[in-house]
Write an enzyme that holds these catalytic residues in place. Structure first.
Site, PDB file in Angstrom:
ATOM      1  N   CYS A   1       6.785  -6.495   7.309  1.00 36.25           N
ATOM      2  CA  CYS A   1       7.862  -5.807   7.894  1.00 36.25           C
ATOM      3  C   CYS A   1       8.470  -6.788   8.952  1.00 36.25           C
ATOM      4  O   CYS A   1       7.725  -7.498   9.603  1.00 36.25           O
ATOM      5  CB  CYS A   1       7.488  -4.660   8.490  1.00 36.25           C
ATOM      6  SG  CYS A   1       8.792  -3.740   9.427  1.00 36.25           S
TER       7      CYS A   1
ATOM      8  N   CYS B   1       3.543   8.600   0.918  1.00 36.98           N
ATOM      9  CA  CYS B   1       4.259   7.765   1.740  1.00 36.98           C
ATOM     10  C   CYS B   1       4.243   6.462   1.155  1.00 36.98           C
ATOM     11  O   CYS B   1       3.456   5.918   0.612  1.00 36.98           O
ATOM     12  CB  CYS B   1       3.224   7.385   3.127  1.00 36.98           C
ATOM     13  SG  CYS B   1       3.607   6.455   4.306  1.00 36.98           S
TER      14      CYS B   1
ATOM     15  N   CYS C   1       1.925  -2.206  15.852  1.00 37.69           N
ATOM     16  CA  CYS C   1       1.828  -1.698  14.344  1.00 37.69           C
ATOM     17  C   CYS C   1       0.764  -3.100  13.679  1.00 37.69           C
ATOM     18  O   CYS C   1       1.202  -4.204  13.774  1.00 37.69           O
ATOM     19  CB  CYS C   1       3.150  -1.816  13.879  1.00 37.69           C
ATOM     20  SG  CYS C   1       3.178  -1.467  12.026  1.00 37.69           S
TER      21      CYS C   1
ATOM     22  N   CYS D   1      -0.499   6.000  10.132  1.00 37.19           N
ATOM     23  CA  CYS D   1       0.579   5.416  10.576  1.00 37.19           C
ATOM     24  C   CYS D   1       0.448   4.106  11.125  1.00 37.19           C
ATOM     25  O   CYS D   1      -0.428   3.849  12.055  1.00 37.19           O
ATOM     26  CB  CYS D   1       1.448   6.229  11.468  1.00 37.19           C
ATOM     27  SG  CYS D   1       2.593   7.051  10.688  1.00 37.19           S
TER      28      CYS D   1
ATOM     29  N   CYS E   1       7.248  -4.366  15.194  1.00 40.65           N
ATOM     30  CA  CYS E   1       6.598  -3.618  16.619  1.00 40.65           C
ATOM     31  C   CYS E   1       5.265  -3.866  17.001  1.00 40.65           C
ATOM     32  O   CYS E   1       4.452  -4.309  16.258  1.00 40.65           O
ATOM     33  CB  CYS E   1       6.724  -2.166  15.953  1.00 40.65           C
ATOM     34  SG  CYS E   1       8.133  -1.548  15.257  1.00 40.65           S
TER      35      CYS E   1
ATOM     36  N   GLU F   1       0.888  -1.208  -0.005  1.00 42.17           N
ATOM     37  CA  GLU F   1      -0.029   0.070  -0.052  1.00 42.17           C
ATOM     38  C   GLU F   1       0.851   1.097  -0.051  1.00 42.17           C
ATOM     39  O   GLU F   1       2.133   1.261   0.449  1.00 42.17           O
ATOM     40  CB  GLU F   1      -0.884   0.055   1.199  1.00 42.17           C
ATOM     41  CG  GLU F   1      -2.073  -1.066   1.141  1.00 42.17           C
ATOM     42  CD  GLU F   1      -3.042  -1.222   2.273  1.00 42.17           C
ATOM     43  OE1 GLU F   1      -3.962  -1.457   2.084  1.00 42.17           O
ATOM     44  OE2 GLU F   1      -2.710  -0.784   3.508  1.00 42.17           O
TER      45      GLU F   1
END
Ligand code: SF4
Length: 346
Positions: A112, A105, A119, A335, A116, A92
């Site tokens: 990933c 962005c 997230c 975010c 985290c 995305e």
């Protein structure tokens, strides 16, 4: 033979490629113009190149790599794009219109590896890193979609993935984005955000130092940070700040410290005071990010008054601190909310 993906090549490599198929070196600039300035998607549109050469190019090379699967627009004008990669994976990107400029962005990996805990992207695990073309094409596809009158002026590497764990391809993408004959963005308008990969920060200092650096800190003690950013075990806070103290920053190119505010986890006034101590002597700008809760998340957002009290401690010590207003929340474009799996992104 597999075709060469032209958006993987910087200008020097593009020159090498055109000469390798028997064309004159000046063709590289001509082709770059068509791809990056006119943003064409096929060789037939390159009307100042002969038909025979266009045919040769289409046999040997490819231009676009991303396919747009879905575009959603938020009430605030933010647009979220779901793209399919040549191998079927999905990523995305988010277009954020602002007063006087537009930001894109971009993602740098499928999923990933940083993991985290707060997230949503991390929940999909990690599949692979993106190629330079897959990063650069996010810019071109979105620019084509929003139209040239809404020029993307700023690029933030803050989408899916940890950019500094894909350093070489991110560096190449930045070269293509900033070359005068290619996308021609100013290096100062590009921000690379890392969770604190120390060797990557050191390489950025040497190889990409005019690009802005953002560090996702999110905690002021190793004990708390390890719980929310597992990579802290490898790169603890002390080591990150040792690298930041050596980083060539100044008041114009301040390092951004990103700090997601998690209720009763990292949001005490004591945390704010510790943060003051950590950044002392380093030109920084602190972004306090209100947490976007999602179904099943084990964290809650810090109440607004508490974020403001945290910010005031920083201000009282002359540290530039801002509360980042979340954009595109209604379409999960905010975010830490980007996902590889379309069905989960509602
Ligand atoms: S916050 Fe960023 S670095 Fe951490 S898991 Fe999510 S995408 Fe990766």
């Amino acid at each position: 033979m597999d075709r060469v993906v032209l958006k993987d090549l910087n200008l020097e490599e593009l020159k090498d490629f055109v000469t390798s198929i028997g064309l004159e070196p000046y063709r590289a600039k001509q082709i770059a113009q068509w791809i990056y300035k006119k943003r064409v998607s096929d060789f037939d549109s390159m009307t100042n190149i002969s038909k025979a050469t266009r045919k040769l190019l289409s046999e040997k090379a490819a231009i676009d790599v991303l396919k747009t699967v879905k575009v959603e627009e938020s009430a605030d004008g933010t647009r979220k794009y779901l793209f399919e990669l040549p191998d079927g994976n999905r990523i995305e990107s988010v277009f954020i219109p602002e007063k006087g400029w537009n930001t894109l962005c971009v993602s740098t990996q499928v999923g990933c590896p940083a993991g985290c805990k707060f997230c949503l992207t991390a929940k999909d695990g990690f599949t692979r890193s993106l190629t330079p073309a897959e990063i650069v094409d996010q810019y071109i596809q979105v620019q084509r979609d929003v139209g040239e009158e809404r020029r993307i002026s700023n690029v933030v590497f803050m989408g899916m993935g940890e950019p500094l764990l894909n350093f070489d391809n991110v560096k190449k993408a930045v070269e293509i984005m900033t070359h005068r004959d290619m996308l021609d963005l100013s290096k100062r308008k590009i921000t690379i955000s890392t969770v604190g990969i120390v060797p990557g920060i050191e390489r950025m200092a040497r190889e990409l130092n005019r690009v802005k650096l953002a560090v996702s800190l999110h905690a002021t003690t190793d004990e708390v940070r390890e719980k929310i950013v597992p990579l802290n075990r490898k790169y603890p806070i002390g080591e990150i700040f040792r690298a930041l103290r050596r980083y060539p920053a100044d008041n114009v190119r301040r390092i951004m410290i990103e700090y997601v505010m998690l209720k009763d986890v990292n949001d005490s006034l004591e945390d704010a005071r510790r943060l003051v101590g950590l950044v002392r002597g380093i030109p920084v700008k602190v972004n306090l990010i209100p947490f976007n809760p999602y179904p099943g998340s084990s964290f809650e957002p810090t109440p607004r008054e508490k974020i403001e009290a945290f910010q005031k401690v920083l201000w009282d010590h002359n540290i530039a601190a801002f509360i980042r207003e979340s954009r595109g929340q209604d379409i999960s474009a905010a975010c830490g909310m980007l996902r590889t799996k379309e069905k989960l992104s509602a």
